[in-house]
Design a protein around this motif. Structure first.
Motif, short mmCIF file in Angstrom:
data_model
loop_
_atom_site.label_atom_id
_atom_site.label_comp_id
_atom_site.label_asym_id
_atom_site.label_seq_id
_atom_site.Cartn_x
_atom_site.Cartn_y
_atom_site.Cartn_z
N THR A 1 -5.24 5.70 1.90
CA THR A 1 -5.17 4.29 2.28
C THR A 1 -4.05 3.56 1.55
N ARG B 1 -9.33 1.31 -6.33
CA ARG B 1 -10.36 2.05 -5.59
C ARG B 1 -11.47 2.45 -6.55
N SER C 1 -15.25 4.60 -6.65
CA SER C 1 -16.18 5.46 -5.92
C SER C 1 -17.60 5.14 -6.38
N LEU D 1 -11.21 -1.44 -2.81
CA LEU D 1 -11.81 -0.52 -1.84
C LEU D 1 -12.86 0.32 -2.56
N LEU E 1 -9.73 8.78 1.11
CA LEU E 1 -9.57 7.38 0.71
C LEU E 1 -8.23 7.12 0.03
N LYS E 2 -7.73 8.14 -0.68
CA LYS E 2 -6.44 7.94 -1.37
C LYS E 2 -5.29 7.73 -0.39
N GLY F 1 -9.19 1.14 5.76
CA GLY F 1 -9.06 1.01 4.30
C GLY F 1 -7.72 0.42 3.89
#
Length: 350
Positions: free
Chosen positions: A111, A116, A118, A99, A108-109, A90
């Motif tokens: 990365t 970003r 979701s 992303l 994911l944060k 990521g």
């Protein structure tokens, strides 16, 4: 986990709408009978593979992460190490890039990517999601909520509720590329799916043609418990009255050993389970690890382990349920796909 379907769907949307792309897919796109095509356009849609960490060689403008579930533990050792690799993947998104991750992926944060999004099937807390989903003739009609607009009246003519969620992710990419809404919807309606991803080998007949007595045959690559969950719950929701028979070939001794409980839980969704012996692929046998390990944990009594030859014999003598209809699901990542056409011929000749 949706990786192959989302990649194929995204590439199909870009191709069908005239945006254009090169495509490197992990499955055969049913629309084009290939897993690769080239284009003059300097755009590539690539299915990244975490199996041998090769996805860490990519630096995408847009990346989608569908899951970080424990898998390939023969390579990574444990779930945290696998997730670390996804975080690293990521982080390779280019500056200013996007992303897109499945809603609920907490890491994911880490990365460090600024943009970003979701995505989710129906969770309104996600940045992009579907709503007003209706089942229609083995497919779906729904709306997709994007960051600042709604794409109404989307059609998907393939089975599997998880494929509606896959469509949400693919459409998010198309929206980021500023492709026209109507062109996106036309491409989605024309999408025929991916070979061995909820593939209707014998499709459902329309109600007027005796839908509840004609058997349906589905072929799918599912080889992880979560993939089996998505597959079998979708079959149940699409065909609630029907008897569901699943034939599953476990893939790898290590995966069978690590996920025997999960496989048994998901296979228990079906009314009848037939297991084939484990497909070893790259592995040598492990003492005490066999399909019986899963079999004894499955709920219900209608379950057995058969060789491929025994299963074909079983199919010849099996009385299909004519009162409520039957869905036969063939699943696995080994060589079970070689049985699909023989099974189709046996069923159609009954």
């Amino acid at each position: 986990h949706g990786k192959t379907t989302i990649t194929t769907m995204t590439a199909h949307i870009l191709r069908h709408t005239g945006y254009g792309c090169n495509a490197f897919l992990g499955g055969i796109a049913s629309n084009y009978d290939t897993n690769f095509w080239s284009s003059e356009k300097n755009v590539a849609v690539i299915e990244a593979d975490e199996y041998d960490r090769s996805f860490l060689k990519l630096s995408p403008d847009i990346a989608i992460i569908t899951a970080m579930d424990a898998d390939h533990l023969d390579i990574y050792g444990d779930e945290k190490t696998l997730q670390d690799a996804f975080v690293e993947f990521g982080s390779k998104v280019k500056p200013g890039g996007l992303l897109i991750g499945k809603f609920g992926l907490k890491r994911l944060k880490e990365t460090g990517v600024e943009r970003r999004w979701s995505y989710s099937l129906q969770n309104e807390s996600a940045d992009v999601y579907a709503s007003n989903i209706k089942i229609e003739e083995g497919g779906y009609r729904f709306n997709i909520h994007l960051r600042d607009s709604v794409l109404s009246g989307c059609e998907l003519r393939i089975g599997g509720m998880h494929n509606v969620e896959n469509a949400v992710a693919a459409v998010a990419v198309a929206a980021e590329l500023k492709i026209d809404d109507e062109k996106i919807k036309a491409a989605l309606a024309a999408f025929k799916g991916v070979r061995r991803r909820f593939e209707y080998v014998i499709p459902p007949k329309r109600l007027s043609e005796g839908a509840y007595v004609q058997p349906v045959l589905v072929d799918d690559y599912a080889h992880h418990p979560e993939e089996l969950r998505a597959l079998l719950t979708s079959v149940r929701s699409l065909f609630p009255q029907r008897v569901v028979t699943v034939i599953f070939q476990p893939h790898l001794f290590t995966r069978t050993r690590d996920f025997a409980d999960g496989f048994a839980e998901m296979l228990s969704i079906a009314d009848r389970v037939i297991l084939l012996p484990i497909y070893p692929a790259r592995e040598l046998p492990i003492e005490g690890v066999s399909s019986e390990m899963i079999l004894k944990k499955i709920d219900g009594k209608d379950k057995q382990v058969l060789s491929k030859e025994e299963f074909l014999e079983w199919t010849k003598h099996h009385e299909l349920n004519k009162e409520f209809g039957e869905v036969i699901v063939i699943a696995g990542a080994g060589d079970i796909d070689a049985l699909v056409q023989p099974v189709k011929q046996i069923i159609e000749n009954k």
